[in-house]
Design a protein around this motif. Structure first.
Motif, PDB file in Angstrom:
ATOM      1  N   ARG A   1       5.581  11.239  10.605  1.00 48.03           N
ATOM      2  CA  ARG A   1       5.750  11.102  12.065  1.00 48.03           C
ATOM      3  C   ARG A   1       4.681  11.903  12.803  1.00 48.03           C
ATOM      4  N   GLY A   2       4.101  11.269  13.792  1.00 51.09           N
ATOM      5  CA  GLY A   2       3.112  11.938  14.620  1.00 51.09           C
ATOM      6  C   GLY A   2       1.713  11.939  14.026  1.00 51.09           C
ATOM      7  N   LEU A   3       1.552  11.425  12.830  1.00 51.87           N
ATOM      8  CA  LEU A   3       0.227  11.363  12.202  1.00 51.87           C
ATOM      9  C   LEU A   3      -0.203   9.908  12.073  1.00 51.87           C
ATOM     10  N   ARG A   4      -1.482   9.693  12.144  1.00 53.06           N
ATOM     11  CA  ARG A   4      -2.038   8.360  11.929  1.00 53.06           C
ATOM     12  C   ARG A   4      -2.168   8.142  10.431  1.00 53.06           C
ATOM     13  N   VAL A   5      -1.685   7.020   9.937  1.00 52.13           N
ATOM     14  CA  VAL A   5      -1.736   6.728   8.506  1.00 52.13           C
ATOM     15  C   VAL A   5      -2.826   5.689   8.263  1.00 52.13           C
ATOM     16  N   LEU A   6      -3.757   6.035   7.381  1.00 56.35           N
ATOM     17  CA  LEU A   6      -4.820   5.109   6.981  1.00 56.35           C
ATOM     18  C   LEU A   6      -4.557   4.682   5.543  1.00 56.35           C
ATOM     19  N   PRO A   7      -3.966   3.515   5.327  1.00 49.48           N
ATOM     20  CA  PRO A   7      -3.706   3.071   3.960  1.00 49.48           C
ATOM     21  C   PRO A   7      -4.988   2.592   3.288  1.00 49.48           C
ATOM     22  N   PHE A   8      -5.193   3.030   2.069  1.00 48.08           N
ATOM     23  CA  PHE A   8      -6.360   2.641   1.281  1.00 48.08           C
ATOM     24  C   PHE A   8      -5.950   1.515   0.338  1.00 48.08           C
ATOM     25  N   ASP A   9      -6.413   0.307   0.615  1.00 48.37           N
ATOM     26  CA  ASP A   9      -6.096  -0.872  -0.194  1.00 48.37           C
ATOM     27  C   ASP A   9      -7.119  -0.973  -1.320  1.00 48.37           C
ATOM     28  N   HIS A  10      -6.684  -0.727  -2.536  1.00 49.94           N
ATOM     29  CA  HIS A  10      -7.623  -0.840  -3.662  1.00 49.94           C
ATOM     30  C   HIS A  10      -7.132  -1.868  -4.689  1.00 49.94           C
ATOM     31  N   ARG A  11      -6.411  -2.890  -4.198  1.00 49.07           N
ATOM     32  CA  ARG A  11      -5.926  -3.954  -5.090  1.00 49.07           C
ATOM     33  C   ARG A  11      -7.053  -4.672  -5.804  1.00 49.07           C
ATOM     34  N   LEU A  12      -8.161  -4.898  -5.130  1.00 50.05           N
ATOM     35  CA  LEU A  12      -9.269  -5.651  -5.711  1.00 50.05           C
ATOM     36  C   LEU A  12     -10.435  -4.755  -6.115  1.00 50.05           C
ATOM     37  N   ASP A  13     -10.205  -3.466  -6.163  1.00 50.63           N
ATOM     38  CA  ASP A  13     -11.267  -2.518  -6.498  1.00 50.63           C
ATOM     39  C   ASP A  13     -11.671  -2.690  -7.963  1.00 50.63           C
ATOM     40  N   PRO A  14     -12.964  -2.789  -8.242  1.00 51.78           N
ATOM     41  CA  PRO A  14     -13.426  -2.983  -9.632  1.00 51.78           C
ATOM     42  C   PRO A  14     -13.393  -1.693 -10.467  1.00 51.78           C
ATOM     43  N   MET A  15     -12.998  -0.575  -9.855  1.00 48.61           N
ATOM     44  CA  MET A  15     -12.949   0.728 -10.520  1.00 48.61           C
ATOM     45  C   MET A  15     -14.321   1.181 -11.030  1.00 48.61           C
TER      46      MET A  15
END
Length: 108
Positions: free
Chosen positions: A21-35
């Protein structure tokens, strides 16, 4: 927020506003990340998402869920000035040693 091994930020998007709460959430989508570059490469790409944010100048709380905890720990280890704190959810709270072989961690 760095999700687990599947890289799907859906859970993060659903729970993030209530958890942080009160913080901005930046989700990191790495579903297609080649690693590429292994866990260090994944941490660098998570940092790039953080740096692209409009509030990029300030240190951030980095949350890692499950496997994402390892990426969060790696990010903090390599860029401590960018991390205000770590929040690890269902993650192991230690940085994996390079000297542990796969049989020791059950990946044989």
């Amino acid at each position: 927020m760095i999700p687990g091994l599947d890289g799907d930020p859906g859970l993060v998007r659903a729970a993030g506003p209530r958890l942080f709460r009160g913080l901005r959430v930046l989700p990191f989508d790495h579903r297609l990340d080649p690693m590429a570059g292994g866990i260090e490469g994944l941490a660098e790409r998570a940092l790039a998402l953080l740096d692209a944010d409009s509030g990029a100048g300030a240190p951030a709380f980095v949350c890692g869920e499950s496997f994402g905890g390892t990426a969060a720990l790696t990010l903090a280890r390599h860029h401590p000035a960018r991390v205000r704190g770590l929040i690890l959810l269902s993650a192991f709270g230690w940085y994996p040693s390079l000297f542990i072989n796969s049989a020791q961690v059950g990946l044989a």
